[in-house]
Design an enzyme around this catalytic site. Structure first.
Site, PDB file in Angstrom:
ATOM      1  N   LEU A  27       0.935  -1.872  17.248  1.00  0.00           N
ATOM      2  CA  LEU A  27       1.782  -0.878  17.264  1.00  0.00           C
ATOM      3  C   LEU A  27       1.153   0.141  18.118  1.00  0.00           C
ATOM      4  CD1 LEU A  27       3.866  -0.771  13.957  1.00  0.00           C
ATOM      5  CD2 LEU A  27       4.396  -1.605  16.215  1.00  0.00           C
ATOM      6  N   GLN A  64      -3.373   2.167  18.528  1.00  0.00           N
ATOM      7  CA  GLN A  64      -4.739   2.302  17.956  1.00  0.00           C
ATOM      8  C   GLN A  64      -5.376   3.548  18.319  1.00  0.00           C
ATOM      9  OE1 GLN A  64      -5.854  -1.208  20.585  1.00  0.00           O
ATOM     10  NE2 GLN A  64      -7.857  -0.181  20.396  1.00  0.00           N
ATOM     11  N   ALA A  90      -9.134   3.389  13.727  1.00  0.00           N
ATOM     12  CA  ALA A  90      -7.842   2.560  13.239  1.00  0.00           C
ATOM     13  C   ALA A  90      -6.954   1.794  14.275  1.00  0.00           C
ATOM     14  CB  ALA A  90      -7.112   3.471  12.167  1.00  0.00           C
ATOM     15  N   ASP A 103      -1.588  19.087  13.301  1.00  0.00           N
ATOM     16  CA  ASP A 103      -1.519  18.452  14.649  1.00  0.00           C
ATOM     17  C   ASP A 103      -0.215  18.061  15.017  1.00  0.00           C
ATOM     18  OD1 ASP A 103      -2.606  17.237  17.055  1.00  0.00           O
ATOM     19  OD2 ASP A 103      -2.957  15.507  16.212  1.00  0.00           O
TER      20      ASP A 103
END
EC number: 2.7.11.1
Length: 511
Positions: A31, A33, A37, A147
């Site tokens: 989905l 990156q 991660a 954020d």
């Protein structure tokens, strides 16, 4: 012929399925990156539930000094359980990797919708309402995102917004003695001027500035502060230099002028934003309860049922204590184990209308009856191990806060006694579709509002078994309610000649 034979032989071989991740999850497509991660779509083969799994390499985490960062993200996600925040279901680890099993949001990033052009005003308003609701909820619990931008806002298949990526978030514990944060975080175009100045800043006000920028982008289709280079954009942000398009209404402009204020002391608060006339159009304040660790049940606070139910005093702030946390989801749905509702069911529905029959489960078998006896709980032999459970010999948390007793009293008397105990504790009572009774607190603690379930099983035509257990909320709050209200009220109904223990290390599984 030879080719056909080879083809036939090849097709006869079964495709070897990849092994299940952690023995439970069938991993699908990537989905997204980042530097540390990767996030994959996955499916729990036992339940069919779709999830998103965030995979992090331990070596990278350790070498980059991000161990504390990961621990903080876990703590934050467990603290902010909200219908408009992507939920963390569980955390697992192997020797090489760390796995976050999270709620899967099918609709993708809000950024993808904005990239196609500005949104209709009604859609932009609803997303902004849900964003401010989630952000205010976080702030009330001492969590600050830092954020906020369209890339970190997801949309589910019901069209509701979900705030994601708390990787840069902070908690109130991280403030310095001056009560401010001093770390530069966020994406430049969405960052508040006081953050850019690299002096101490109020993280709540900085989050709301970012929300204002997001609203402008949703309505205009472009950023409020734009320039050919980064330095020029910073100058405009510091000055608060932006112009609203001609299609912005006066009320919307007033809202933006109140949020995008360079002086954080004069900037609109979350409650002030919610009082704006443009914001209030279609806005429904709601309360919610987390059940079974991942299911949300939402209740509007402005309907008659909520008014009739026991509530906190009128002068209690609506945004924190009562769980009044924002814009209700768009429609009733159950997707990915998330259940929401447009309006609250009556909290006192069906008081005695069932005549007792549907509350009784007449199919108790021998194993059920044996398991009701302390010391003879056989459930561990039959319950599926999820792979992340407690070790052998440990008592599951739910069993620690479950009490059962046998009674010869009529079902109506038992229900009335439960209702009286709940009312004395300021809790609302409602009957669920499965016939169980739910006693629900109206104030939220650190672990959410207390919710206690009671189920009545038919043992014989003359006897019933009553089971009471904690569904949601803090263990200490439940224990206080159980000992101070529930046990004294139910004592006279217990068909048992054994004395009730007054004090013990943990709650007895029978009264």
């Amino acid at each position: 012929m030879a080719r056909m034979g080879i083809s036939k032989g090849g097709s006869g071989k079964e495709a070897k399925k990849p092994p299940l991740l952690l023995g439970r999850f069938e991993v699908g497509k990537l989905l997204g990156q980042g530097n540390f991660a990767k996030v994959y779509h996955a499916r729990n083969v036992a339940t069919g539930e779709e999830v998103a799994i965030k995979v992090m390499e331990k070596e990278k985490i350790f070498k980059s000094g991000l161990t504390a960062h990961i621990k903080r993200e876990i703590a934050v996600l467990r603290r902010v359980r909200h219908p408009h925040i992507v939920q963390l279901y569980e955390v697992m680890a192997t020797k090489l990797r760390i796995y976050f099993v999270m709620e899967y949001v099918r609709g993708g990033e809000l950024f993808a919708r904005v990239a196609r052009g500005r949104l209709p005003e009604a859609d932009a308003r609803r997303y902004f309402q849900q964003l401010v609701s989630a952000v205010a909820f976080c702030h009330a619990r001492g969590v600050f995102h830092r954020d906020i931008k369209p890339e970190n806002l997801l949309v589910d298949d019901a069209g509701d917004l979900k705030v994601s990526d708390f990787g840069l978030s902070a908690v109130a514990d991280g403030m310095r003695r001056d009560g401010l944060f001093h770390t530069f975080c966020g994406t430049p175009a969405y960052v508040a001027p006081e953050v850019l100045s690299r002096r101490g800043y109020d993280a709540a006000g900085a989050d709301l500035w970012s929300c204002g920028v997001v609203l402008f982008v949703l309505m205009a289709g472009y950023l409020p502060f734009q320039d050919r280079n980064l330095a020029g954009m910073y100058r405009k942000i510091h000055k608060g230099d932006f112009r609203c398009p001609k299609w912005f209404s006066p009320e919307l402009i007033r809202l933006l002028r109140g949020v995008l204020v360079t002086n954080p002391q004069r900037r609109a608060t979350a409650e002030g934003i919610m009082e704006n006339e443009w914001f209030k159009i279609g806005f429904r304040r709601f309360s919610f309860r987390v059940e079974d660790d991942r299911t949300f049940t939402c209740f509007e606070l402005d309907d008659d049922a909520a008014v009739d139910a026991p509530t906190s005093p009128p002068d209690t702030p609506r945004t924190v204590d009562s769980g009044d946390v924002g814009a209700a989801p768009t429609r009733p749905r159950k997707a990915g184990s998330l259940t929401s509702c447009d309006s609250a069911p009556s909290l006192l529905e069906g008081r005695f209308g069932l005549g007792g029959s549907s509350r009784r489960r007449s199919s108790l078998n021998a194993f059920d009856i044996i398991s009701f006896s302390p010391g003879f709980d056989l459930s561990g032999l039959f319950d599926q191990d999820d792979g992340g459970g407690a070790g052998a010999g440990s008592i599951p948390e739910q069993q620690k806060h479950t009490a059962r007793f046998v009674s010869a009293a009529p079902v109506e008397v038992i229900v009335a006694t439960l209702e009286a105990a709940a009312a004395a504790a300021g809790m609302a009572v409602r009957e669920r579709e499965d016939g169980s009774i739910s006693m629900e607190g109206t104030r939220e603690g650190e672990h959410g509002a207390l919710a206690v379930a009671a189920e009545i099983y038919e043992l014989t035509p003359e006897l019933v078994v009553v089971e009471v257990r904690r569904k949601a909320g803090g263990a200490a709050e439940y224990e206080e309610f159980f000992r101070a209200r529930l046990k004294p009220s139910l004592r006279e109904l217990v068909c048992d000649d054994r004395p009730c223990p007054e004090d013990s290390g943990e709650l007895s599984r029978s009264l």
